[in-house]
Scaffold this motif. Sequence first.
Motif, PDB file in Angstrom:
ATOM      1  N   ASP A  26      39.872  54.255  48.041  1.00  0.00           N
ATOM      2  CA  ASP A  26      40.870  53.355  47.499  1.00  0.00           C
ATOM      3  C   ASP A  26      40.175  52.601  46.357  1.00  0.00           C
ATOM      4  OD1 ASP A  26      43.119  51.513  47.349  1.00  0.00           O
ATOM      5  OD2 ASP A  26      41.827  50.083  48.399  1.00  0.00           O
ATOM      6  N   ASP A  28      41.339  49.105  44.465  1.00  0.00           N
ATOM      7  CA  ASP A  28      41.299  47.637  44.480  1.00  0.00           C
ATOM      8  C   ASP A  28      40.716  47.144  45.803  1.00  0.00           C
ATOM      9  OD1 ASP A  28      42.548  46.722  41.935  1.00  0.00           O
ATOM     10  OD2 ASP A  28      44.216  47.942  42.670  1.00  0.00           O
ATOM     11  N   GLY A  29      39.729  46.294  45.723  1.00  0.00           N
ATOM     12  CA  GLY A  29      39.127  45.742  46.945  1.00  0.00           C
ATOM     13  C   GLY A  29      38.083  46.655  47.571  1.00  0.00           C
ATOM     14  N   GLU A  62      48.975  44.633  50.275  1.00  0.00           N
ATOM     15  CA  GLU A  62      48.124  45.409  49.377  1.00  0.00           C
ATOM     16  C   GLU A  62      48.277  46.907  49.635  1.00  0.00           C
ATOM     17  OE1 GLU A  62      43.887  44.758  49.633  1.00  0.00           O
ATOM     18  OE2 GLU A  62      43.563  46.412  48.210  1.00  0.00           O
ATOM     19  N   GLU A 186      38.862  52.428  52.775  1.00  0.00           N
ATOM     20  CA  GLU A 186      40.014  51.565  52.464  1.00  0.00           C
ATOM     21  C   GLU A 186      39.668  50.122  52.829  1.00  0.00           C
ATOM     22  OE1 GLU A 186      43.012  50.923  51.492  1.00  0.00           O
ATOM     23  OE2 GLU A 186      43.855  52.845  50.913  1.00  0.00           O
ATOM     24  N   ASN A 187      40.325  49.172  52.169  1.00  0.00           N
ATOM     25  CA  ASN A 187      40.125  47.771  52.552  1.00  0.00           C
ATOM     26  C   ASN A 187      41.396  47.115  53.083  1.00  0.00           C
ATOM     27  OD1 ASN A 187      41.332  47.720  49.881  1.00  0.00           O
ATOM     28  ND2 ASN A 187      41.021  45.526  49.990  1.00  0.00           N
ATOM     29  N   ALA A 188      42.566  47.778  52.909  1.00  0.00           N
ATOM     30  CA  ALA A 188      43.827  47.100  53.205  1.00  0.00           C
ATOM     31  C   ALA A 188      44.530  47.711  54.411  1.00  0.00           C
ATOM     32  CB  ALA A 188      44.748  47.188  51.990  1.00  0.00           C
TER      33      ALA A 188
HETATM   34 MG    MG Z   1      42.610  48.258  48.335  1.00  0.00          MG
END
Ligand code: MG
Length: 238
Positions: A26, A28-29, A62, A186-188
């Motif tokens: 992923d 963003d983040g 997100e 992944e972060n979300a």
């Molecule tokens: Mg993300």
Amino acid sequence: MLSTEIEKFITQKKYPSLQPKAVFFDMDGVLFDSMKNHAAAWVEALNKLGLPFTEIDAYMNEGRTGASTIDGVFNKIHNRNATEEEKQQIYKLKSSLFEARGEVGKIPFSFELLKKIKAENKEIFVVTGSGQPSLIDSLDENFPGIFKKEKMVTAFDVTNGKPHPEPYLKALKKSGLQPWEVVVVENAPLGVESATTAGIFTIGVNTGPLDPKILSDSGANLVLNSMEELYEKWEKLF
Ligand code: MG
């Protein structure tokens, strides 16, 4: 301990093994430290139009496309989807507020991890709900030599954004690999949901303000606290 998570996953899924030939990231983040700016821009844009929205709401949403986030807010407040005009107006405002916050940096240890994976001759894909046309340029600038245009799935490639599995299923198709030959970072919560629904072993890296339990509740097969932790544990995992 780490191999237990992998064994549990293989048994659950009845996969022959888990031997990653590619890693789907992923953006963003995970690669860019951009979520603070995205969250602030969403809050400012929606609040300006009298729509309640908090930074935590932004983190919980997100991964969705902009249109889907806006529809969610409209349904809560007005019991209807936003019109195309409303969506365009809000998304334009959100984007300009995001741009005004200036350039975003890399998540610490993201480049180091990418270089390590590249050195192992594993393929690297980006799977993002983002739709900036300059995406590949900013990836190239920040992570030179890592990404290729044909190894990306963006907002332009899918009908259904995360949490729908389509983005990760598209990436599987592009890679020509089986779900047991890939790992997702992944972060979300909604990103984790998308990847695990696609049947892929998903590492949730908690780079934001949410309780890490939210990532495991979303189905993450392993939850870590930072990209640095993933960088350090990588060889032990795979
Ligand atoms: Mg993300």
